[in-house]
Scaffold this active site. Structure first.
Site, PDB file in Angstrom:
ATOM      1  N   HIS A 124       0.845  -1.198   0.000  1.00  0.00           N
ATOM      2  CA  HIS A 124       0.000   0.000   0.000  1.00  0.00           C
ATOM      3  C   HIS A 124       0.877   1.245   0.000  1.00  0.00           C
ATOM      4  O   HIS A 124       0.696   2.124  -0.820  1.00  0.00           O
ATOM      5  CB  HIS A 124      -0.938   0.004   1.203  1.00  0.00           C
ATOM      6  CG  HIS A 124      -2.031   1.021   1.081  1.00  0.00           C
ATOM      7  ND1 HIS A 124      -3.230   0.908   1.739  1.00  0.00           N
ATOM      8  CD2 HIS A 124      -2.115   2.176   0.372  1.00  0.00           C
ATOM      9  CE1 HIS A 124      -4.010   1.952   1.432  1.00  0.00           C
ATOM     10  NE2 HIS A 124      -3.338   2.736   0.615  1.00  0.00           N
ATOM     11  N   GLU A 137       0.215   7.781  -3.395  1.00  0.00           N
ATOM     12  CA  GLU A 137       1.173   7.468  -2.333  1.00  0.00           C
ATOM     13  C   GLU A 137       2.331   8.452  -2.317  1.00  0.00           C
ATOM     14  O   GLU A 137       2.765   8.907  -1.252  1.00  0.00           O
ATOM     15  CB  GLU A 137       1.670   6.028  -2.483  1.00  0.00           C
ATOM     16  CG  GLU A 137       0.614   4.979  -2.201  1.00  0.00           C
ATOM     17  CD  GLU A 137      -0.022   5.132  -0.828  1.00  0.00           C
ATOM     18  OE1 GLU A 137       0.712   5.118   0.170  1.00  0.00           O
ATOM     19  OE2 GLU A 137      -1.255   5.285  -0.764  1.00  0.00           O
ATOM     20  N   HIS A 149       2.347  10.981   0.774  1.00  0.00           N
ATOM     21  CA  HIS A 149       3.343  10.559   1.750  1.00  0.00           C
ATOM     22  C   HIS A 149       4.785  10.841   1.306  1.00  0.00           C
ATOM     23  O   HIS A 149       5.600  11.312   2.085  1.00  0.00           O
ATOM     24  CB  HIS A 149       3.184   9.067   2.038  1.00  0.00           C
ATOM     25  CG  HIS A 149       1.812   8.680   2.480  1.00  0.00           C
ATOM     26  ND1 HIS A 149       1.281   9.028   3.702  1.00  0.00           N
ATOM     27  CD2 HIS A 149       0.830   7.963   1.852  1.00  0.00           C
ATOM     28  CE1 HIS A 149       0.049   8.558   3.818  1.00  0.00           C
ATOM     29  NE2 HIS A 149      -0.245   7.908   2.706  1.00  0.00           N
TER      30      HIS A 149
END
Length: 244
Positions: free
Chosen positions: A61, A117, A121
């Protein structure tokens, strides 16, 4: 002459200090993998990967920076958004280990997940990684840590059966030295099931560390390990869970 030498020393020292990279301003990482069966065996459903990759395994993930107080940084740099050309040599591996079962969008789209992602992040960890090294690090941990095999070796299999939450955590702790966090969702009957595994890493993503806190509140003492979905049993487009 002595004064000149001393002054030169302090100038050199200040240059060395100013040129050294600043340490990360977050405390640790979650490296998160998810079990596709828990997405497809939920009330909201899933989307099969468009590339036809349906290998029975945990999928990456992402790698998420965290603070010790339970918060996290997000979307830190809108000037350095995801650019797939920077990871072009990794795409083939990412399509196998980082597939999209509807975590981000339906129809499934790996590129959208990777983009999400990095933008959410990855842009917050640029003191540690550029885009290429961020994705490469995820792939290296995925190669290093085969969670499905670790669980199977302890008799924990994706057969739709119920297993103790502590049993699952201890199996992984035996392999890496630290207990992970486990996130659950619910199947169509409301049974809690294994959804995501959170492995904690130091703030350079070099070593496993003790998790300061873990998202275990969504689970019961015994949870289901759902079977891996078969693509031919799924519709082309099903509902999708909310992204993380």
């Amino acid at each position: 002459m002595r004064g000149i030498i001393i002054a030169s020393f302090f100038i050199l020292q200040s240059l060395l200090v100013s040129s050294s990279p600043s340490p990360p301003d977050f405390n640790f990482f979650y490296w998160v993998t998810y079990w596709p069966g828990a997405i497809c065996d939920s009330q909201k459903g899933c989307c099969p990967p468009p590339k036809g990759n349906t290998a029975s395994d945990f999928m990456i993930h992402g790698l998420w920076p965290q603070f010790n107080n339970g918060t996290w940084p997000a979307f830190c740099d809108q000037t350095n958004l995801f650019d797939i050309s920077k990871v072009s040599d990794l795409v083939n591996k990412m399509e196998k280990k980082w597939t999209e079962w509807g975590v981000w969008a339906c129809p499934s789209n790996e590129t959208k997940l990777w983009e999400h992602e990095w933008n959410k992040h990855g842009t917050c960890v640029q003191s540690v990684f550029d885009q290429h090294s961020y994705f490469l690090t995820n792939l290296r941990f995925r190669q290093k840590l085969n969670l499905l095999n670790i669980l199977k070796q302890k008799g924990i299999k994706p057969d739709g059966g119920l297993y103790g939450l502590d049993e699952i955590k201890n199996a992984i702790k035996c392999a890496i030295g630290y207990a992970p966090g486990i996130e659950c969702n619910e199947d169509v009957k409301g049974t809690k099931q294994l959804f995501q595994i959170y492995i904690c890493l130091d703030n350079y993503a070099k070593e496993f560390v003790e998790c300061p806190y873990v998202p275990d509140k969504s689970c019961a003492s015994k949870i289901k390990f759902p079977k891996f979905p078969k693509k031919d049993s799924l519709g082309e487009t099903l509902s999708v869970i909310s992204s993380v």
